[in-house]
Design a protein around this motif. Structure first.
Motif, PDB file in Angstrom:
ATOM      1  N   THR A   1       0.808  -1.082   0.063  1.00  0.00           N
ATOM      2  CA  THR A   1      -0.038  -0.016   0.021  1.00  0.00           C
ATOM      3  C   THR A   1       0.787   1.256   0.084  1.00  0.00           C
ATOM      4  OG1 THR A   1      -0.034   0.022   2.408  1.00  0.00           O
ATOM      5  CG2 THR A   1      -1.819  -1.108   1.356  1.00  0.00           C
ATOM      6  N   TRP A   2       0.257   2.420  -0.204  1.00  0.00           N
ATOM      7  CA  TRP A   2       1.002   3.557  -0.158  1.00  0.00           C
ATOM      8  C   TRP A   2       1.562   4.091   1.021  1.00  0.00           C
ATOM      9  CZ3 TRP A   2       3.357   5.223  -4.352  1.00  0.00           C
ATOM     10  CH2 TRP A   2       2.863   4.597  -5.702  1.00  0.00           C
ATOM     11  N   ASP A   3       0.751   3.464   2.277  1.00  0.00           N
ATOM     12  CA  ASP A   3       1.228   3.887   3.444  1.00  0.00           C
ATOM     13  C   ASP A   3       2.609   3.090   3.858  1.00  0.00           C
ATOM     14  OD1 ASP A   3      -0.483   5.584   4.557  1.00  0.00           O
ATOM     15  OD2 ASP A   3      -2.137   4.035   4.772  1.00  0.00           O
ATOM     16  N   ASN A   4       2.685   1.903   3.215  1.00  0.00           N
ATOM     17  CA  ASN A   4       3.922   1.110   3.425  1.00  0.00           C
ATOM     18  C   ASN A   4       5.060   0.946   2.380  1.00  0.00           C
ATOM     19  OD1 ASN A   4       2.655   0.107   5.898  1.00  0.00           O
ATOM     20  ND2 ASN A   4       1.305  -1.115   4.827  1.00  0.00           N
ATOM     21  N   ILE A   5       4.793   1.659   1.318  1.00  0.00           N
ATOM     22  CA  ILE A   5       5.776   1.413   0.119  1.00  0.00           C
ATOM     23  C   ILE A   5       7.159   1.809   0.470  1.00  0.00           C
ATOM     24  CG2 ILE A   5       5.148   3.586  -1.108  1.00  0.00           C
ATOM     25  CD1 ILE A   5       5.177   1.799  -3.713  1.00  0.00           C
TER      26      ILE A   5
ATOM     27  N   ALA B   1     -11.401  13.315  -1.184  1.00  0.00           N
ATOM     28  CA  ALA B   1     -11.076  12.222  -1.032  1.00  0.00           C
ATOM     29  C   ALA B   1      -9.555  12.065  -1.820  1.00  0.00           C
ATOM     30  CB  ALA B   1     -11.912  11.346  -1.980  1.00  0.00           C
ATOM     31  N   VAL B   2      -8.556  11.146  -0.774  1.00  0.00           N
ATOM     32  CA  VAL B   2      -7.495  11.128  -1.200  1.00  0.00           C
ATOM     33  C   VAL B   2      -6.871   9.757  -0.891  1.00  0.00           C
ATOM     34  CG1 VAL B   2      -6.479  12.081   0.930  1.00  0.00           C
ATOM     35  CG2 VAL B   2      -4.947  12.310  -1.313  1.00  0.00           C
ATOM     36  N   MET B   3      -6.044   8.883  -1.582  1.00  0.00           N
ATOM     37  CA  MET B   3      -5.484   7.908  -0.989  1.00  0.00           C
ATOM     38  C   MET B   3      -4.383   8.065   0.031  1.00  0.00           C
ATOM     39  SD  MET B   3      -4.599   5.297  -4.289  1.00  0.00           S
ATOM     40  CE  MET B   3      -3.795   6.260  -5.216  1.00  0.00           C
ATOM     41  N   SER B   4      -4.626   7.176   1.204  1.00  0.00           N
ATOM     42  CA  SER B   4      -3.766   7.432   2.288  1.00  0.00           C
ATOM     43  C   SER B   4      -2.472   7.191   1.980  1.00  0.00           C
ATOM     44  CB  SER B   4      -4.451   6.659   3.447  1.00  0.00           C
ATOM     45  OG  SER B   4      -3.548   6.525   4.484  1.00  0.00           O
TER      46      SER B   4
END
Length: 276
Positions: A89-93, A158-161
């Motif tokens: 995910t973008w949180d973990n990349i 709305a935005v990707m976390s």
């Protein structure tokens, strides 16, 4: 006295020879670069978070596509190894790259905060953030041109976390509500269902959204710009300059010949076809 001096000199010479030998051994041990290690493993691990047209994943087959997925395959071919996509995910990349869970992170925006944790290749393309919304939404004023024009208490974005656009809009907005969602599809659904008023994403990604919904969706590139950044391979922090140069030379040739533009067009066509 002379004998003592000669003995000391011989000892010093022996010590220097030992140091030289150790240095030579150390150089031999560090001469093998990171990519030689990847070649020995036989696999290039690519951390992949979904964000069309950069990275897409077929939910049925699990197959990856998108122009950064293609670049991962091509770099693996250069190294003569197999590509392996690791879902993230973008949180973990960034954290996953730091932890050694994969060798490169795909489609990572170059930011100072990230540069303190990982390294970057040269950009494959340039990026900026846009705002997509329903042109008939009464909350969005006609002639809106800046973030401040839509930064209102009754507006939800709305935005990707965890993405670069999350960081940028969070720093710019003071009054509006930010709805952080984990996936690309969820942010779009939020706007389509009117749970959110505005979609905050990369300009080319939002262009796909507006092209898929031409009857009502429009996009605004705010002025001043929210962010203009390069989109690159994220690389482990410990890579040597020579290791980074390997990736840079790979990308330079593909950008200069127009090959990356071809890959982008192919990915855009794939997204639009899927939306029909």
């Amino acid at each position: 006295m002379l004998s003592t001096m000669m003995t000391s000199a011989l000892r010093a010479t022996a010590a220097l020879a030992l140091v030289a030998g150790l240095s030579t051994t150390a150089m031999a041990q560090t001469a093998e670069g990171y990519w030689q290690g990847v070649q020995k493993s036989g696999t290039l691990r690519c951390g992949a978070a979904v964000a069309p047209p950069y990275v897409m994943r077929d939910p049925a087959s699990g197959e990856y596509s998108g122009f950064y997925a293609d670049l991962c395959r091509e770099f693996a071919e250069v190294l003569q190894v197999k590509p392996e996509f690791v879902d993230t995910t973008w949180d973990n990349i960034v954290a996953g790259l730091q932890a050694g869970k994969w060798d490169v992170s795909l489609a990572l925006n170059r930011t100072p905060a990230r540069a303190m944790a990982v390294q970057f290749s040269i950009p494959a393309m340039e990026y900026q953030i846009s705002l997509a919304y329903n042109k008939d939404n009464p909350k969005i004023p006609a002639g809106a041109a800046s973030v401040s024009d839509i930064d209102k208490a009754d507006v939800t974005l709305a935005v990707m976390s965890g993405t670069a656009q999350d960081k940028a809009i969070s720093a710019a907005v003071k009054t509006a509500t930010i709805l952080r969602l984990p996936t690309n599809d969820e942010t779009r659904l939020a706007v389509v269902s009117r749970r959110a008023d505005i979609l905050v994403d990369a300009s080319d990604t939002n262009q796909l959204f507006t092209q898929s919904n031409p009857d009502w969706a429009v996009a605004l590139n705010p002025k001043p710009a929210l962010a203009k950044q390069g989109v690159s391979f994220g690389l482990p922090h410990q890579l040597s300059a020579a290791d980074v140069e390997v990736v840079n030379i790979f990308l330079e040739e593909r950008v200069a010949t127009g090959h990356v533009e071809e890959l982008i067009r192919k990915a855009v066509d794939e997204v639009l076809k899927a939306g029909q």
